[in-house]
Design a protein around this motif. Sequence first.
Motif, PDB file in Angstrom:
ATOM      1  N   GLU A  28      24.022  21.406  54.537  1.00 48.60           N
ATOM      2  CA  GLU A  28      23.944  22.550  53.625  1.00 48.60           C
ATOM      3  C   GLU A  28      25.342  23.097  53.443  1.00 48.60           C
ATOM      4  O   GLU A  28      26.152  23.062  54.362  1.00 48.60           O
ATOM      5  CB  GLU A  28      23.070  23.668  54.213  1.00 48.60           C
ATOM      6  N   LYS A  29      25.607  23.628  52.257  1.00 56.22           N
ATOM      7  CA  LYS A  29      26.918  24.214  51.982  1.00 56.22           C
ATOM      8  C   LYS A  29      26.748  25.341  50.990  1.00 56.22           C
ATOM      9  O   LYS A  29      26.045  25.210  49.992  1.00 56.22           O
ATOM     10  CB  LYS A  29      27.854  23.141  51.405  1.00 56.22           C
ATOM     11  N   SER A  30      27.356  26.480  51.307  1.00 55.26           N
ATOM     12  CA  SER A  30      27.429  27.597  50.379  1.00 55.26           C
ATOM     13  C   SER A  30      28.867  28.091  50.378  1.00 55.26           C
ATOM     14  O   SER A  30      29.726  27.513  51.041  1.00 55.26           O
ATOM     15  CB  SER A  30      26.464  28.721  50.792  1.00 55.26           C
ATOM     16  N   GLU A  31      29.112  29.162  49.678  1.00 56.51           N
ATOM     17  CA  GLU A  31      30.465  29.688  49.583  1.00 56.51           C
ATOM     18  C   GLU A  31      31.018  30.086  50.956  1.00 56.51           C
ATOM     19  O   GLU A  31      32.204  29.924  51.223  1.00 56.51           O
ATOM     20  CB  GLU A  31      30.490  30.902  48.656  1.00 56.51           C
ATOM     21  N   ASN A  32      30.161  30.600  51.822  1.00 52.64           N
ATOM     22  CA  ASN A  32      30.658  31.113  53.098  1.00 52.64           C
ATOM     23  C   ASN A  32      29.994  30.484  54.332  1.00 52.64           C
ATOM     24  O   ASN A  32      30.170  30.986  55.440  1.00 52.64           O
ATOM     25  CB  ASN A  32      30.511  32.629  53.156  1.00 52.64           C
ATOM     26  N   VAL A  83      28.527  26.514  56.158  1.00 48.39           N
ATOM     27  CA  VAL A  83      28.332  25.069  56.073  1.00 48.39           C
ATOM     28  C   VAL A  83      27.583  24.616  57.320  1.00 48.39           C
ATOM     29  O   VAL A  83      27.765  25.172  58.408  1.00 48.39           O
ATOM     30  CB  VAL A  83      29.683  24.316  55.916  1.00 48.39           C
TER      31      VAL A  83
END
Length: 118
Positions: A12-16, A18
Amino acid sequence: MIHSIPGEEVLEKSENAVSLKVKIVAESDYFDGHFPQFKLLPAVAQIDLVVHYAQKYFGLPVSTANIKRFKFSDKIVPDAVVIFKIAFDSEKNRVSFELLDAADERVYSTGTYTVRSE
């Protein structure tokens, strides 16, 4: 590749934040000389990997300003498959992490550190 550890799988990866799946292979030089009869991934290696991935995924410096908290709960042995959950709080300039066993979600280590301002 860092210390002979093959590439990580991004879960999973988002702006803030991982979440990564990483196999800590027995051939890694992180294990060299650390308890030759019963090899363990040293605490300093765990911190090094967290800082490396924080730099890679959030563009953060590879140096820390202040280690707030690190807790090592279980041993990481050669060929363990580990989930790295790393989050960056830009307002507090702080990285938090959790390392878990990929199979049973047993916690290996957790912690937070502030990022050195450059």
